[in-house]
Motif scaffolding. Structure first.
Motif, PDB file in Angstrom:
ATOM      1  N   TRP A   1      -8.606   4.456   8.319  1.00  0.00           N
ATOM      2  CA  TRP A   1      -7.695   3.396   7.873  1.00  0.00           C
ATOM      3  C   TRP A   1      -6.611   3.872   6.912  1.00  0.00           C
ATOM      4  O   TRP A   1      -5.795   3.064   6.482  1.00  0.00           O
TER       5      TRP A   1
ATOM      6  N   GLY B   1       0.775  -1.223   0.000  1.00  0.00           N
ATOM      7  CA  GLY B   1       0.000   0.000   0.000  1.00  0.00           C
ATOM      8  C   GLY B   1       0.806   1.272   0.000  1.00  0.00           C
ATOM      9  O   GLY B   1       0.250   2.360  -0.087  1.00  0.00           O
ATOM     10  N   ALA B   2       2.129   1.173   0.128  1.00  0.00           N
ATOM     11  CA  ALA B   2       2.961   2.367   0.216  1.00  0.00           C
ATOM     12  C   ALA B   2       3.098   3.039  -1.150  1.00  0.00           C
ATOM     13  O   ALA B   2       3.031   2.382  -2.186  1.00  0.00           O
TER      14      ALA B   2
ATOM     15  N   SER C   1       2.272  -0.815   9.431  1.00  0.00           N
ATOM     16  CA  SER C   1       1.606   0.138   8.536  1.00  0.00           C
ATOM     17  C   SER C   1       2.603   0.577   7.465  1.00  0.00           C
ATOM     18  O   SER C   1       3.584   1.249   7.798  1.00  0.00           O
ATOM     19  N   PRO C   2       2.389   0.235   6.186  1.00  0.00           N
ATOM     20  CA  PRO C   2       1.345  -0.636   5.649  1.00  0.00           C
ATOM     21  C   PRO C   2       1.686  -2.106   5.860  1.00  0.00           C
ATOM     22  O   PRO C   2       2.844  -2.455   6.093  1.00  0.00           O
TER      23      PRO C   2
ATOM     24  N   LYS D   1      -3.135   3.009   8.125  1.00  0.00           N
ATOM     25  CA  LYS D   1      -2.822   1.582   8.147  1.00  0.00           C
ATOM     26  C   LYS D   1      -2.340   1.100   6.781  1.00  0.00           C
ATOM     27  O   LYS D   1      -1.402   0.311   6.687  1.00  0.00           O
ATOM     28  N   PHE D   2      -2.962   1.558   5.701  1.00  0.00           N
ATOM     29  CA  PHE D   2      -2.674   0.968   4.393  1.00  0.00           C
ATOM     30  C   PHE D   2      -1.744   1.796   3.518  1.00  0.00           C
ATOM     31  O   PHE D   2      -1.368   1.353   2.444  1.00  0.00           O
ATOM     32  N   THR D   3      -1.377   2.984   3.967  1.00  0.00           N
ATOM     33  CA  THR D   3      -0.390   3.769   3.226  1.00  0.00           C
ATOM     34  C   THR D   3       0.894   3.967   4.014  1.00  0.00           C
ATOM     35  O   THR D   3       1.930   4.305   3.436  1.00  0.00           O
ATOM     36  N   GLY D   4       0.828   3.801   5.342  1.00  0.00           N
ATOM     37  CA  GLY D   4       1.992   4.065   6.171  1.00  0.00           C
ATOM     38  C   GLY D   4       2.214   5.538   6.444  1.00  0.00           C
ATOM     39  O   GLY D   4       3.266   5.922   6.967  1.00  0.00           O
TER      40      GLY D   4
ATOM     41  N   LYS E   1      -4.584  -5.585  -1.435  1.00  0.00           N
ATOM     42  CA  LYS E   1      -4.373  -4.229  -0.930  1.00  0.00           C
ATOM     43  C   LYS E   1      -4.113  -3.258  -2.073  1.00  0.00           C
ATOM     44  O   LYS E   1      -4.580  -2.112  -2.056  1.00  0.00           O
TER      45      LYS E   1
ATOM     46  N   LEU F   1      -9.337  -4.027   0.983  1.00  0.00           N
ATOM     47  CA  LEU F   1      -8.362  -3.606   1.977  1.00  0.00           C
ATOM     48  C   LEU F   1      -8.592  -4.274   3.333  1.00  0.00           C
ATOM     49  O   LEU F   1      -7.644  -4.687   4.002  1.00  0.00           O
TER      50      LEU F   1
END
Length: 564
Positions: free
Chosen positions: A421, A21-22, A523-524, A424-427, A37, A104
Motif C-alpha cells: 500500500w 499522504g504525499a 494515489s495518494p 497508494k498513500f504516498t503516490g 491518512k 490508512l
C-alpha cells in the motif's frame, strides 16, 4: 433534502495540493492533524523509529549472549534491556503501526471520508509520543529502567529499594496506563467507523476481510484493555502509595495481577495478528489473481478467534500453582483456537493453489509470514499441552515461539502491507529490487535467530539470563548472528522508504490491478476520499477473474482516474 446527484467534476479528483499522504509538505506530519491518512503515516513513521530502538536493544542482548559468561553488560542492566526491548516492540512498535494501517485503510476500504471521530483520533495518536517519551525517560532516572520484565509481575515490580517516587518501574507502569487509554480511544473510533460509515450497498459480507479483522481486533481491545489498565493502576498504587492489592504481606494476592495481565495480554497477540491475517487475505488474491477462498468462513472465523481468545489466558500460568481442573480446561480452550486460525491458513493456501503468482516483495513477505505462522502454530499447540508447557515453560523454547509469532509472522505481515500500500498513500513506487534484498536478508535472519532458540529451550536453557552453561553456546552464537543479520536487513528497507518517498517513480492509481474501493481513488487519495461521489457497492471484494464489477457504474470511476 434534495436527492439530485451532484455533477462530477474531474478536477475534484486531483484535490488541492498538498494531498494528505504525499511528502510535498512534510510539516503537516508534525502537527495536530485530523485527517486519518496523515495520522496513519504519523503512526507508522514513529513506530518504525521505535522499531530501530527496540532492535538496538535486542542486538545488545544478543551481543551479551554470544558468549556464555556475562561479559558485555552487568546482569542487572541485562534485566532492564529485556524489559525495555519487549515493551518497546509491543507498545511502541506493533500496536501503533497497526493503528496506523487502520487509519490508512479502513476509511477508503469502506467508502468513508474519514474516521467517525477525527479529533479523538488525533488525540489518541498524540498520546503515543507522550508515553514513548515517558518510557524512554526511565533510562535517565536513578536506578535505571524497569527490570521486572515486560509482564511486571509482583512482588518484583513493587520493590523500590531507592525509595524514590519517580523510578524506572513507576515510569514503566505510567507509560503502559497511558498506552491503554490511547488504545481504548482508538478502538472506539475504529469500531464506530466500520459499523456506522460503510458505503451504500456494503453489507457485512461485502466488506474486505481486513475490515473484519480490524473490527475483531478492536473488539478484543474494548473487552480486555480496561482490565490491564486497571491492573496497571493498582500496581502503580502498590509501588508508590502503600496499597496492598498484590502484596501478600498486606493481604493482597500477587496471583491476581497475573490474571489481570494475561486476561488482556494473551488476547493482545490476536489484536496484533488479526490485522496481519487481514493483510494476508487482501494480498494473496491480488498476486494470485484468484478470489479469496472461503470468504464468508474466513470472515466469521475472525470473531471465532475473538471469543476463544478471551478464555485462554491461564495457559500462561500452568506453572503458577494453577489448580489441575483449570489446567485441563484452559489446555482445551487454547487448543481450540487453532481451529479458526487453521481455517484462515487453509483458505490462504487454497487461494494460492494453481494461482498465477506474481512474486512481488509484498507477496514474498506475505508468503514468508504464513510459512512462519504455520511453524509457530505447531509449537503453540505443544505449549498448550500441560506436560510440555511445564517442562519448557521457563526456557528459550517459549522465547523462540513468541518471536516466531511476533516478528516472523506479524512483522513480516507489516512489511508486506508497507510494500503493497505504500504507492497508494504516498503516490510513489517503492524499488522492488531493494525490497527483495530486504526480504531475503530478513527471512534468513529470522530463521537463524529464532529456530536455535527452540533447540536451546528443548535442551533446557532458561530464559531471562545473561549467562548460561557452555553447552548452549552454539545455539546462542547462531541466534546472535541471525539478530545481527536482521539489523543489516533494515538498511535496504530504510533506504528504500526514504529514497522512494523523496524521488520514487510516480505511482498510478492501481499499480497492482487490485479490486477494492481504495483502488478506485488516485494515489495518494484526496483529503476526503470519494468526497461527494461515494460509490454504491454491488458485489463482493474479491472478484478476480469473475468479471463482476465491484461498484455500480465502475467504468465511470475508472475513466475518472485516467482523466485525473
Amino acid at each position: 433534502m434534495s436527492t439530485t446527484p451532484i455533477p462530477f467534476d474531474p478536477r475534484a479528483l486531483r484535490a488541492p495540493h498538498p494531498v494528505p499522504g504525499a511528502p510535498d509538505n512534510w510539516r503537516r506530519f508534525f502537527t495536530f492533524n485530523t485527517d486519518a491518512k496523515v495520522i496513519g503515516i504519523q503512526y507508522i513513521a514513529l513506530a518504525l523509529l521505535f522499531l530501530l530502538v527496540g532492535g538496538l536493544l535486542a542486538m545488545i542482548m544478543r551481543g551479551e549472549l554470544i558468549t556464555p559468561p556475562a561479559d558485555l553488560v552487568d546482569p542487572s542492566v541485562y534485566n532492564g534491556l529485556y524489559t525495555m526491548h519487549g515493551t518497546v516492540m509491543l507498545f511502541l512498535f506493533l500496536f501503533p503501526i497497526l493503528n496506523g494501517f487502520n487509519n490508512l485503510l479502513i476509511p477508503p476500504m469502506i467508502g468513508a471520508p474519514d474516521m467517525a471521530f477525527p479529533r479523538l483520533n488525533a488525540l489518541a495518536f498524540w498520546m503515543f509520543p507522550v508515553f514513548g517519551v515517558v518510557l524512554m525517560a526511565s533510562f535517565l532516572v536513578p536506578g535505571g529502567p524497569a527490570s521486572s520484565g515486560w509482564w511486571a509481575y509482583p512482588p518484583l515490580s513493587t520493590q523500590n529499594p531507592l525509595g524514590l517516587l519517580i523510578n524506572g518501574q513507576f515510569l514503566w507502569i505510567l507509560a503502559v496506563a497511558i498506552s491503554g487509554v490511547s488504545s481504548i480511544l482508538g478502538a472506539v473510533n475504529f469500531c464506530t467507523t466500520i459499523i456506522r460509515m460503510r458505503a451504500p450497498g456494503m453489507g457485512w459480507f461485502r466488506m474486505p476481510i481486513f475490515c473484519w479483522t480490524a473490527l475483531a481486533a478492536q473488539t478484543i481491545q474494548l473487552a480486555g484493555l480496561p482490565v490491564l489498565t486497571a491492573g496497571a493502576v493498582m500496581l502503580l498504587f502498590d509501588l508508590s502509595f502503600g496499597t496492598s492489592f498484590f502484596k501478600p504481606e498486606g493481604g493482597g494476592d500477587p496471583m491476581l495481577y497475573q490474571h489481570f495481565f494475561w486476561f488482556y495480554s494473551h488476547p493482545a497477540v490476536y489484536v496484533m495478528v488479526l490485522p496481519v491475517f487481514g493483510f494476508f487475505s487482501e494480498i494473496f488474491p491480488v498476486y494470485a489473481r484468484k478470489p479469496l477462498f472461503g470468504y464468508h468462513v474466513v470472515a466469521i472465523a475472525s470473531f471465532g478467534i475473538v471469543l476463544l481468545s478471551l478464555i485462554v489466558w491461564v495457559h500462561h500460568m500452568f506453572t503458577s500453582g494453577t489448580p489441575q481442573w483449570m489446567r485441563h480446561v484452559f489446555m482445551v480452550t487454547t487448543m481450540l483456537i487453532a481451529v479458526p486460525t487453521g481455517i484462515k491458513v487453509f483458505a490462504w493456501l487454497a487461494t494460492l493453489w494453481r494461482g498465477k503468482l506474481w512474486l512481488t516483495t509484498a507477496m514474498l513477505f506475505a508468503m514468508g509470514g504464513v510459512f512462519n505462522f504455520i511453524f509457530a502454530g505447531i509449537t503453540g499447540i505443544m505449549l498448550a499441552t500441560v506436560p510440555v508447557d511445564v517442562h519448557v515453560g521457563n526456557t528459550y523454547f517459549v522465547v523462540g515461539h513468541f518471536h516466531t509469532v511476533i516478528f516472523s509472522t506479524i512483522t513480516f505481515g507489516v512489511y508486506a502491507a508497507i510494500y503493497h500500500w505504500f504507492a497508494k498513500f504516498t503516490g510513489r513506487m517503492l524499488y522492488e529490487g531493494l525490497g527483495k534484498v530486504h526480504f531475503a536478508l530478513t527471512f534468513v535472519g529470522a530463521q537463524l535467530n529464532f529456530l536455535p532458540m527452540h533447540w536451546a529451550g528443548l535442551m533446557g536453557m532458561p530464559r531471562r539470563v545473561a549467562s548460561y552453561d557452555p553447552e548452549f553456546a552454539l545455539a546462542n552464537v547462531l541466534a546472535s548472528l541471525g539478530a545481527f543479520l536482521l539489523g543489516v536487513a533494515m538498511i535496504p528497507f530504510l533506504l528504500n522508504l526514504v529514497s522512494s518517498w523523496v524521488r520514487g517513480a510516480p505511482a498510478p492509481a492501481n499499480p497492482w490491478q487490485a479490486i477494492g474501493l481504495e483502488w478506485l481513488l488516485p494515489s495518494p487519495p484526496p483529503a476526503e476520499n470519494f468526497e461527494h461521489d461515494v460509490p454504491t457497492v454491488i458485489s463482493g471484494p474479491y472478484g478476480y477473474g469473475l468479471g463482476h464489477p465491484l461498484v455500480a457504474d465502475q467504468a465511470r470511476y475508472e475513466s475518472r482516474l485516467k482523466e485525473a
